[in-house]
Design a protein around this motif. Sequence first.
Motif, short mmCIF file in Angstrom:
data_model
loop_
_atom_site.label_atom_id
_atom_site.label_comp_id
_atom_site.label_asym_id
_atom_site.label_seq_id
_atom_site.Cartn_x
_atom_site.Cartn_y
_atom_site.Cartn_z
N GLU A 1 100.84 -25.68 -45.48
CA GLU A 1 101.29 -27.13 -46.24
C GLU A 1 100.74 -27.76 -44.67
N PHE A 2 101.51 -27.56 -43.66
CA PHE A 2 101.68 -27.98 -42.31
C PHE A 2 101.80 -27.60 -42.05
N ARG B 1 102.63 -26.89 -37.19
CA ARG B 1 103.72 -26.97 -37.23
C ARG B 1 104.72 -26.93 -37.55
N MET B 2 105.11 -25.38 -37.60
CA MET B 2 105.89 -25.05 -38.07
C MET B 2 106.63 -23.91 -37.38
N ASP C 1 108.62 -31.71 -38.97
CA ASP C 1 107.74 -33.14 -39.47
C ASP C 1 108.73 -34.37 -39.45
N ASP C 2 108.46 -34.90 -37.95
CA ASP C 2 108.80 -36.44 -37.86
C ASP C 2 109.17 -37.16 -39.29
N THR C 3 108.84 -37.25 -39.98
CA THR C 3 109.13 -38.16 -41.43
C THR C 3 110.16 -37.57 -42.07
N LEU C 4 110.49 -36.19 -42.61
CA LEU C 4 111.24 -35.64 -42.70
C LEU C 4 112.39 -35.00 -41.99
N LEU D 1 120.53 -27.84 -36.74
CA LEU D 1 119.38 -27.96 -36.69
C LEU D 1 118.20 -28.96 -35.53
N GLY D 2 119.08 -30.02 -36.52
CA GLY D 2 118.58 -31.53 -36.22
C GLY D 2 119.62 -32.80 -36.89
N HIS D 3 118.09 -33.59 -36.77
CA HIS D 3 118.98 -34.72 -37.88
C HIS D 3 117.66 -35.28 -38.87
#
Length: 391
Positions: free
Chosen positions: A210-211, A215-216, A245-248, A287-289
Motif C-alpha cells: 500500500e505505502f 515508506r515503511m 506518511d507525513d499526512t497521517l 512513537l511520533g505525533h
Amino acid sequence: MSTTGAAMAAITLSEDQLDPYVTHTPTRRRLTGPGLPGDSRLFTFEELCRQGLRTVGDSTGDTGGRLTAELRDQLVIGALLDPRGTAGESVLLDGATGAVTTTYFLYDRPDLMDRRPLAPSLTTLVRFATAADELAGLRGQFASYAGRYGPKAAAEASRHLLAVFEEGTGGEVPPFWKAAALIRPLALVAGPGAAPGLALDLPSRLLDQEFGPGRMWRFEDVDFPSTLTHEPTRRFLRETGLPEDDTLLHLDTDVPLPTLAEHYAYQGPEGFDPTRLPRRAAHLIRLGHLVVGNSLVVDGDTGEVLNWSEPEAALYPLNTDVSTLAFTLWLLHREKAMDATLSGELTTDAHDQLALTMIHTLSTIDPATTTTPPAHHYWTRAFLDEGCGVL
C-alpha cells in the motif's frame, strides 16, 4: 403507530396515520404492512414513534417561506446512525413518489437546506440496509465470508455489495451506498490476531504494497526503551513496522524511541510543566505525533495505543494496539487511493457520509472507536473534519 417484536423489529403505521401525507400506493403498502426496521445499525426510525409523520416545514417552523417548495412537504421519518447509535443526518420521504433522501436541518438558515438521494423507495432502502447489516455480521447473503480474510475476500464482498446496490438503483448508486460498497468490505482484509497479544493479523506485505517498501519503518531492539515490555508490540514494530506518511503520522525515527517523560525532558516544548504529564509517563513510549500537540504513544505494559493531548494534558484511547493502528493508517490511505481513482467522487459528493462509513468500518475491527467519546477520539474527529484533509 405500532411496533412488533421485543426489540422493536418493525415500525408500522395505520392507513389513517398516512393520510393526507402519503399518497404513493407502494409506500402506503410498505408502511402499513412490513413496515420499517426498528433495529437497523445504520438508521433509526424512532422519529415516527415519537412524532408521527410530519413535514420538514412543520419541523423547522419555517413561517417565513424560506424553505423551497419541494423540501417543505418532505416527510421526516428518521436519521442516519453512527456506530454508537447517535442520530445524525435526517432521512426524508416523498409521500407522492416514495423516494427517500437525506438532509441536515439548518433551523437558522432553512433556505440553505437541500436533499441528497438515498433510495428510490422504502423497500429498496430496507433491502440495502439489510445487506449492509448482513455484511457487518457476516450472516445472511454474506455468511459465506465468515472465516475468510484478506484482500481477495474483501474485493469479492465489495463486488457483491455493489451489485446489490446497483440492482436497486439502475446502476446510479447514491454516494452513501457507493462508499459503503467500496469501504465497508475492507474490514475483511485483516483477520483476528493469530497469536496472543494483538487484535489483528495483517496479511503479509499488506502495508508494503500500500505505502511502498521504502515508506515503511521497522524498528530495532536498540530503539526500544526498557519499559516497552509488551512483546507482541515489540515484534510488530520490528517485523511489520509502521508507515512513514507525513499526512497521517510523523514517526520518531531520528533517535531511539523515547518515553513520554524522556521526550519532555529532552525534546519537549520549552517551559512545559512536567507535573502535567500523565501518571506512568515513563511507561508510555512515544512513537511520533499525529498533529502538533498530539503525541502517539503506546503503553509499554499493555500495548494499548493512546493519544496524548498536550494542550489538554490528557490521555485518550486511540487504537486497541499497533495492529489496529496500522490497519487504520492502511484504511485511510486506501480510501484516498480509491477517491483519486474516482476523481474525488467520494469526498466531493458526500464527505460527511463517507466519514460515517469510515467510522462504521473502523468500529468493526477496533472497539476503541466506539468506547471513546467522539470528542476525545482523534480518528473520529479527523474523519468528520473536512478541513483537516484526512479523508
